[in-house]
Design a protein around this motif. Structure first.
Motif, PDB file in Angstrom:
ATOM      1  N   LYS A  58      -5.016   2.822 -18.322  1.00 49.25           N
ATOM      2  CA  LYS A  58      -4.236   3.805 -18.707  1.00 49.25           C
ATOM      3  C   LYS A  58      -3.503   3.747 -20.111  1.00 49.25           C
ATOM      4  O   LYS A  58      -3.206   4.820 -20.375  1.00 49.25           O
ATOM      5  N   PHE A  59      -3.229   2.975 -20.610  1.00 50.74           N
ATOM      6  CA  PHE A  59      -2.738   2.643 -21.919  1.00 50.74           C
ATOM      7  C   PHE A  59      -3.841   3.830 -22.906  1.00 50.74           C
ATOM      8  O   PHE A  59      -3.554   4.361 -23.787  1.00 50.74           O
ATOM      9  N   VAL A  60      -4.756   2.842 -22.734  1.00 46.20           N
ATOM     10  CA  VAL A  60      -6.537   3.448 -23.736  1.00 46.20           C
ATOM     11  C   VAL A  60      -6.839   4.666 -22.904  1.00 46.20           C
ATOM     12  O   VAL A  60      -6.189   6.112 -23.853  1.00 46.20           O
ATOM     13  N   VAL A  61      -7.025   5.044 -22.043  1.00 43.05           N
ATOM     14  CA  VAL A  61      -7.037   6.400 -21.360  1.00 43.05           C
ATOM     15  C   VAL A  61      -6.039   7.335 -21.914  1.00 43.05           C
ATOM     16  O   VAL A  61      -6.686   8.907 -21.664  1.00 43.05           O
ATOM     17  N   ASP A  62      -5.027   7.385 -21.699  1.00 36.18           N
ATOM     18  CA  ASP A  62      -3.887   8.406 -21.616  1.00 36.18           C
ATOM     19  C   ASP A  62      -3.992   8.598 -23.754  1.00 36.18           C
ATOM     20  O   ASP A  62      -3.339   9.994 -23.742  1.00 36.18           O
ATOM     21  N   ARG A  63      -4.784   8.338 -24.372  1.00 34.81           N
ATOM     22  CA  ARG A  63      -4.998   8.247 -25.479  1.00 34.81           C
ATOM     23  C   ARG A  63      -6.108   8.679 -25.946  1.00 34.81           C
ATOM     24  O   ARG A  63      -6.426   9.789 -27.122  1.00 34.81           O
ATOM     25  N   ILE A  64      -7.018   8.963 -24.833  1.00 36.51           N
ATOM     26  CA  ILE A  64      -8.445   9.704 -25.231  1.00 36.51           C
ATOM     27  C   ILE A  64      -8.133  10.943 -24.932  1.00 36.51           C
ATOM     28  O   ILE A  64      -7.469  11.058 -24.278  1.00 36.51           O
ATOM     29  N   LEU A  65      -9.378  12.113 -25.965  1.00 41.03           N
ATOM     30  CA  LEU A  65      -8.336  13.857 -26.133  1.00 41.03           C
ATOM     31  C   LEU A  65     -10.343  13.650 -25.013  1.00 41.03           C
ATOM     32  O   LEU A  65     -10.113  14.690 -24.543  1.00 41.03           O
ATOM     33  N   ASP A  66     -11.515  13.336 -25.894  1.00 42.93           N
ATOM     34  CA  ASP A  66     -12.615  13.395 -25.736  1.00 42.93           C
ATOM     35  C   ASP A  66     -13.518  12.531 -25.711  1.00 42.93           C
ATOM     36  O   ASP A  66     -12.973  12.017 -26.150  1.00 42.93           O
ATOM     37  N   TRP A  67     -14.359  12.637 -25.145  1.00 41.32           N
ATOM     38  CA  TRP A  67     -16.117  11.786 -25.874  1.00 41.32           C
ATOM     39  C   TRP A  67     -17.196  12.327 -26.006  1.00 41.32           C
ATOM     40  O   TRP A  67     -17.045  13.741 -25.314  1.00 41.32           O
TER      41      TRP A  67
ATOM     42  N   PRO B 125     -19.519  13.297 -17.992  1.00 42.41           N
ATOM     43  CA  PRO B 125     -18.652  13.906 -19.179  1.00 42.41           C
ATOM     44  C   PRO B 125     -17.232  13.075 -19.494  1.00 42.41           C
ATOM     45  O   PRO B 125     -16.898  12.235 -18.502  1.00 42.41           O
ATOM     46  N   PHE B 126     -16.675  13.803 -19.977  1.00 40.24           N
ATOM     47  CA  PHE B 126     -14.982  13.099 -20.379  1.00 40.24           C
ATOM     48  C   PHE B 126     -14.181  13.735 -18.801  1.00 40.24           C
ATOM     49  O   PHE B 126     -14.398  14.673 -19.021  1.00 40.24           O
ATOM     50  N   SER B 127     -13.999  12.626 -18.593  1.00 38.38           N
ATOM     51  CA  SER B 127     -12.407  13.222 -17.329  1.00 38.38           C
ATOM     52  C   SER B 127     -11.495  12.079 -18.006  1.00 38.38           C
ATOM     53  O   SER B 127     -12.429  10.460 -17.435  1.00 38.38           O
ATOM     54  N   PRO B 128     -10.776  12.041 -17.438  1.00 36.15           N
ATOM     55  CA  PRO B 128      -9.520  10.453 -17.044  1.00 36.15           C
ATOM     56  C   PRO B 128     -10.028   9.751 -15.560  1.00 36.15           C
ATOM     57  O   PRO B 128     -10.094   8.596 -16.385  1.00 36.15           O
ATOM     58  N   GLU B 129     -10.288   9.872 -15.157  1.00 39.44           N
ATOM     59  CA  GLU B 129     -11.353   9.789 -14.352  1.00 39.44           C
ATOM     60  C   GLU B 129     -12.271   8.980 -14.390  1.00 39.44           C
ATOM     61  O   GLU B 129     -12.954   7.546 -14.152  1.00 39.44           O
ATOM     62  N   ALA B 130     -13.466   9.593 -15.491  1.00 39.56           N
ATOM     63  CA  ALA B 130     -14.957   8.674 -15.990  1.00 39.56           C
ATOM     64  C   ALA B 130     -13.988   7.216 -16.786  1.00 39.56           C
ATOM     65  O   ALA B 130     -14.769   6.543 -16.342  1.00 39.56           O
ATOM     66  N   ALA B 131     -13.608   8.179 -17.933  1.00 39.00           N
ATOM     67  CA  ALA B 131     -13.069   6.846 -18.000  1.00 39.00           C
ATOM     68  C   ALA B 131     -12.107   5.896 -17.663  1.00 39.00           C
ATOM     69  O   ALA B 131     -12.579   4.297 -18.064  1.00 39.00           O
TER      70      ALA B 131
ATOM     71  N   LEU C  41     -13.882   2.024 -17.634  1.00 39.46           N
ATOM     72  CA  LEU C  41     -12.887   0.193 -18.585  1.00 39.46           C
ATOM     73  C   LEU C  41     -12.396   0.227 -17.031  1.00 39.46           C
ATOM     74  O   LEU C  41     -11.699  -1.331 -18.230  1.00 39.46           O
ATOM     75  N   ILE C  42     -12.450   0.509 -16.584  1.00 37.54           N
ATOM     76  CA  ILE C  42     -11.412  -0.840 -15.453  1.00 37.54           C
ATOM     77  C   ILE C  42     -12.626  -1.597 -14.857  1.00 37.54           C
ATOM     78  O   ILE C  42     -11.980  -2.931 -14.380  1.00 37.54           O
ATOM     79  N   ASP C  43     -14.366  -1.341 -15.005  1.00 39.63           N
ATOM     80  CA  ASP C  43     -14.592  -2.989 -14.834  1.00 39.63           C
ATOM     81  C   ASP C  43     -15.153  -4.100 -15.410  1.00 39.63           C
ATOM     82  O   ASP C  43     -15.248  -3.217 -16.921  1.00 39.63           O
ATOM     83  N   PRO C  44     -14.576  -5.317 -14.871  1.00 41.67           N
ATOM     84  CA  PRO C  44     -14.382  -5.665 -15.643  1.00 41.67           C
ATOM     85  C   PRO C  44     -16.016  -6.236 -17.034  1.00 41.67           C
ATOM     86  O   PRO C  44     -16.169  -7.111 -17.484  1.00 41.67           O
ATOM     87  N   ARG C  45     -17.067  -5.794 -16.586  1.00 43.44           N
ATOM     88  CA  ARG C  45     -18.356  -5.966 -16.553  1.00 43.44           C
ATOM     89  C   ARG C  45     -18.531  -5.081 -17.623  1.00 43.44           C
ATOM     90  O   ARG C  45     -19.664  -5.352 -18.933  1.00 43.44           O
TER      91      ARG C  45
END
Length: 149
Positions: free
Chosen positions: A90-99, A110-116, A120-124
């Motif tokens: 969440k700390f990282v995703v809150d700082r992403i504006l776009d990709w 496409p970028f979205s907070p949900e996609a990010a 990122l939550i996937d340990p792989r």
């Protein structure tokens, strides 16, 4: 300091960190064309995040103090590994504006907070997770380029 020392002169804005900065994603140790845009320390999203984290810390400190004032022992709430990872993601995703546009396994993502978050939550996917954390925490990530002479 001698009175003959030169006087430094610059605009106050030159002291500011960049509002946005780009991280080029590495895959397998190689740079790709995939670029993530992060909010800098003074960006409204970052300020909002810092304020939220500060409020949470102040709330916890107040709870600790009230518990001690009432003569009880404070027991730190236990956080699971999954909860810690979710907090960090969440700390990282809150700082992403776009990709920039990207295809993963042939599908455009496409970028979205949900996609990010899902990525990122996937340990792989630890490599990209660590890249993002290191970028945000890097002291040079949001330093403005020096002026051209």
């Amino acid at each position: 300091m001698t009175k003959d020392a030169p006087i430094a002169e610059f605009g106050a804005g030159e002291l500011d960190a960049a509002d946005e900065s780009k991280m080029t994603v590495k895959v397998g140790g190689k740079l790709t064309a995939w670029v993530w845009i992060f909010a800098g320390p003074g960006h409204p999203k970052s300020v909002e995040q810092a304020n939220r984290i500060a409020r949470e810390r102040l709330h916890l400190d107040r709870e600790k103090e009230q518990t001690r004032t009432n003569g009880k022992k404070w027991i730190e709430p236990e956080e699971s590994v999954d909860e810690a990872r979710q907090r960090n993601v969440k700390f990282v995703v809150d700082r992403i504006l776009d990709w920039s546009p990207v295809k993963i396994d042939g599908e455009i993502l496409p970028f979205s907070p949900e996609a990010a978050t899902k990525l990122l939550i996937d340990p792989r996917k630890v490599d990209i997770y660590l890249q993002a954390l290191e970028f945000i925490g890097g002291e040079r990530s949001f330093t403005k380029g020096s002026a051209k002479i």
